[in-house]
Design a protein around this motif. Structure first.
Motif, PDB file in Angstrom:
ATOM      1  N   THR A   5       0.843  -1.191   0.000  1.00 18.68           N
ATOM      2  CA  THR A   5       0.000   0.000   0.000  1.00 18.68           C
ATOM      3  C   THR A   5       0.882   1.245   0.000  1.00 18.68           C
ATOM      4  O   THR A   5       0.609   2.201  -0.719  1.00 18.68           O
ATOM      5  N   ASN A   6       1.937   1.244   0.798  1.00 21.16           N
ATOM      6  CA  ASN A   6       2.855   2.378   0.834  1.00 21.16           C
ATOM      7  C   ASN A   6       3.479   2.621  -0.538  1.00 21.16           C
ATOM      8  O   ASN A   6       3.590   3.766  -0.971  1.00 21.16           O
ATOM      9  N   LEU A  24       9.119  15.689  -1.996  1.00 20.07           N
ATOM     10  CA  LEU A  24       7.841  14.982  -2.033  1.00 20.07           C
ATOM     11  C   LEU A  24       7.773  13.994  -0.873  1.00 20.07           C
ATOM     12  O   LEU A  24       6.738  13.864  -0.210  1.00 20.07           O
ATOM     13  N   ALA A  25       8.880  13.316  -0.606  1.00 23.82           N
ATOM     14  CA  ALA A  25       8.930  12.341   0.497  1.00 23.82           C
ATOM     15  C   ALA A  25       8.618  13.005   1.835  1.00 23.82           C
ATOM     16  O   ALA A  25       7.965  12.400   2.692  1.00 23.82           O
ATOM     17  N   ILE A  26       9.032  14.243   2.019  1.00 28.31           N
ATOM     18  CA  ILE A  26       8.756  14.961   3.274  1.00 28.31           C
ATOM     19  C   ILE A  26       7.247  15.083   3.494  1.00 28.31           C
ATOM     20  O   ILE A  26       6.732  14.769   4.572  1.00 28.31           O
ATOM     21  N   TYR A 114      15.609   7.491   3.071  1.00 33.78           N
ATOM     22  CA  TYR A 114      15.677   7.668   4.521  1.00 33.78           C
ATOM     23  C   TYR A 114      14.374   8.256   5.050  1.00 33.78           C
ATOM     24  O   TYR A 114      13.794   7.751   6.023  1.00 33.78           O
ATOM     25  N   ILE A 115      13.890   9.303   4.406  1.00 29.49           N
ATOM     26  CA  ILE A 115      12.657   9.958   4.853  1.00 29.49           C
ATOM     27  C   ILE A 115      11.475   8.986   4.789  1.00 29.49           C
ATOM     28  O   ILE A 115      10.650   8.933   5.690  1.00 29.49           O
ATOM     29  N   LEU A 116      11.405   8.219   3.726  1.00 31.76           N
ATOM     30  CA  LEU A 116      10.282   7.294   3.557  1.00 31.76           C
ATOM     31  C   LEU A 116      10.361   6.057   4.441  1.00 31.76           C
ATOM     32  O   LEU A 116       9.335   5.509   4.828  1.00 31.76           O
ATOM     33  N   ASN A 117      11.569   5.600   4.767  1.00 33.86           N
ATOM     34  CA  ASN A 117      11.719   4.292   5.397  1.00 33.86           C
ATOM     35  C   ASN A 117      12.241   4.274   6.826  1.00 33.86           C
ATOM     36  O   ASN A 117      12.177   3.224   7.470  1.00 33.86           O
ATOM     37  N   THR A 122      10.770  10.332  14.822  1.00 26.74           N
ATOM     38  CA  THR A 122      11.361  11.427  15.605  1.00 26.74           C
ATOM     39  C   THR A 122      12.793  11.742  15.156  1.00 26.74           C
ATOM     40  O   THR A 122      13.357  12.745  15.579  1.00 26.74           O
ATOM     41  N   LYS A 123      13.366  10.887  14.323  1.00 26.22           N
ATOM     42  CA  LYS A 123      14.673  11.195  13.726  1.00 26.22           C
ATOM     43  C   LYS A 123      14.512  12.109  12.516  1.00 26.22           C
ATOM     44  O   LYS A 123      15.477  12.697  12.048  1.00 26.22           O
TER      45      LYS A 123
END
Length: 178
Positions: A5-6, A24-26, A114-117, A122-123
């Motif tokens: 789904t992701n 976009l990932a943000i 990194y942003i997506l996974n 909180t990191k």
């Protein structure tokens, strides 16, 4: 959400935005975190409101995932040049402001991944409370004809100048230097 789904949701966001990128990932990740924290879903109307503090790529992820748009009145820009989004749940009154942290140096593709996974959100974001209130629901205004250009203009954007109804484009703006 499950991994498939992701991936499908990510591809839908990429298609809407036109390309994949860390920006976009943000917006995608911020929206997913808001869904978890506030119990919100895709907005059919104004039950979810997002205030974006930027006009960058991430906004497109918010639109696709949460159904917020300027036309619907539930995507509002408070442009401060910050990678920050405030999410409001009109039903419960809950809210959340997510602000992107300074992240380690890495390539664009590494940053996007990194942003997506990254499992620990909180990191990626500071979880805060918005410093402003939820705006009122969008209003529908009467329209008036500008007596200078003849174009229909929403009531709240009309000014009186020398006794005539004038739109902001035709208005002779008055200022004394402040």
């Amino acid at each position: 959400m499950n991994q498939q789904t992701n991936e499908q949701l990510w591809e839908k966001c990429v298609k809407f935005h036109g390309h994949h990128c860390p920006g976009l990932a943000i917006g995608v990740r911020a929206s997913q975190e808001a869904i978890k924290a506030l119990g919100i879903n895709f907005a059919e109307d104004e039950e979810v409101v997002v205030i974006s503090e930027n006009d960058a790529c991430g906004v497109d992820g918010v639109q696709v995932i949460l159904g917020c748009s300027a036309g619907k009145g539930n995507l509002i820009f408070r442009n401060r040049g910050k990678q920050a989004f405030s999410f409001f749940n009109r039903t419960t009154g809950e809210n959340l402001r997510l602000v992107l942290k300074s992240l380690p140096e890495m390539s664009r593709d590494e940053m996007e991944a990194y942003i997506l996974n990254e499992a620990d959100a909180t990191k990626i974001f500071d979880f805060k409370t918005p410093s402003y209130e939820l705006p009122e629901k969008a209003r529908i205004f009467e329209s008036y004809i500008c007596e200078a250009c003849g174009e229909k203009t929403a009531e709240h954007m009309i000014r009186l100048e020398n006794g005539k109804k004038i739109c902001l484009d035709c208005l002779n703006h008055y200022t004394r230097g402040f």
